[in-house]
Design an enzyme around this catalytic site. Structure first.
Site: not given
Length: 376
Positions: A45, A133, A231, A270, A295-296
């Site tokens: 992912c 994503h 990730h 982002s 990662h977010g």
């Protein structure tokens, strides 16, 4: 998780939050052992960012409506495009998936570092970008179950195994049940399947981007790949003392890339980031962080809590299909609309601020959503 016998270090990223079994936004270093469960069931992912041929001037209210209509059905696979070596997973190829996965068209909100943005990475502020994503769409789950199936075939009731060249030994010293792999033969077999899932995931993101660009009358062959990073994966890594270790990343990107992207929710910015390099201080910072980054944004509420709160706040899910930026969200699954509401996530700027304060990254640019595809 950090009490597992062969875990030598455990690091939480600023987006750390509970996951299914093990935390998301975490990195675990081990010596001579691999724990497949530490990376979750979606090996590979990750994120793909592409600079498209579309321009900011192409964004109009009428065109947004047209783009949203054209993106419906994007999550239906085209089996003819599936690479032959992955036909076993062909029903999923080219699809985004569910949960927090998405395909998003973005514009540049602000360039923070002109030198890096224009001169080093040769990016254009008047172009639209596409952020994908997605992961290995079920293939990763099959990989994570590989060791457990061996347990079932041998009739053992416990799920905690040591694989050796002579025999399988049952171990009961762990604080939770899991599988770990030790022998070279077993590790190599797992890593071969793991690497295939990661490659499939990368090809899947490439195909999603291609299909999305075609639907938006964009020219894929003239687009430019900015980054494609995983990730959720295991990486062989040599530490500062020359020892080989395995880094298990679940919701954490490697800081050894030239660029990384940290997305917010569908209603947030982002951030395009450049990992810091070139000094003793930055090297030490990355070593402390296990050479990893967030990662977010990370979830603030779990799915059930988000759905409950959002349903009480918004009588109709359609109210959540437009964001504070006037960007459009394409999602026909009502439950998913509520579960993935922007309020369910942390403020991504705080996550990025923590990475900057730790000396791990420099902000290159801020991107804003234009159209977000989730499902339908």
């Amino acid at each position: 998780a950090n009490r597992l016998k062969f875990v030598t270090r455990a690091v939480g990223m600023p987006d750390l939050h509970p996951g299914n079994g093990y935390p998301i936004g975490s990195v675990f270093a081990t010596r001579n052992r691999i724990y497949p469960q530490l990376i979750g069931s979606d090996a590979g992912c990750g994120m793909r960012l592409v600079q498209t041929t579309l321009r900011i001037r192409d964004v109009t209210s009428k065109r947004l409506v047209r783009w949203a209509k054209r993106l419906r059905g994007l999550n239906v696979s085209d089996e003819e495009c599936t690479p032959h070596s992955w036909r076993v997973q062909r029903c999923d190829f080219g699809t985004v998936g569910g949960g927090n996965h998405f395909a998003e068209l973005q514009c540049v909100e602000k360039v923070v570092d002109e030198e890096l943005f224009q001169n080093v990475f040769r990016l254009k502020r008047n172009r639209l970008f596409m952020l994908i994503h997605s992961g290995s769409r079920g293939l990763g789950k099959k990989v994570s179950q590989m060791a457990e199936e061996e347990v079932k075939q041998n009739g053992y009731s416990t799920r905690h195994l040591t694989h050796t060249s002579e025999k399988i030994r049952i171990n009961k010293y762990a604080t939770c049940s899991h599988v770990y792999l030790r022998s070279c033969e077993t590790v190599d077999e797992y890593m071969k399947a793991h690497d295939e899932a990661c490659e499939w995931a990368s090809l899947n993101r490439e195909e999603i981007a291609r299909r999305m660009m075609l639907r938006l009358s964009c020219r894929p062959h003239e687009s430019r790949l900015v980054l494609d990073i995983n990730h959720n994966y295991v990486e062989r890594h040599v530490d500062g003392d020359g020892n080989v270790e395995f880094l298990h990343r679940k919701g954490a990107a490697s800081s050894e890339h030239d660029l990384v992207v940290v997305p917010g929710s569908r209603g947030d910015f982002s951030y395009l980031l450049a990992p810091t390099k070139g000094s003793t201080a930055t090297d030490q910072a990355h070593q402390r962080a296990c050479w990893s980054l967030a990662h977010g944004a990370g979830r603030k509420w779990n799915r059930s809590k988000a759905a409950s709160r959002m349903r009480s706040k918004y009588a109709h899910s359609s109210e959540l299909l437009k964001t504070k930026f006037d960007s459009v969200v394409v999602c026909t699954e009502k439950d998913l609309v509520y579960e993935e509401a922007p309020e369910a996530y942390k403020d991504v700027s705080t996550v990025v601020d923590d990475l900057v304060a730790a000396g791990l990254v420099a902000i290159v640019a801020v991107l804003r959503p234009v159209v977000t595809y989730k499902a339908g």
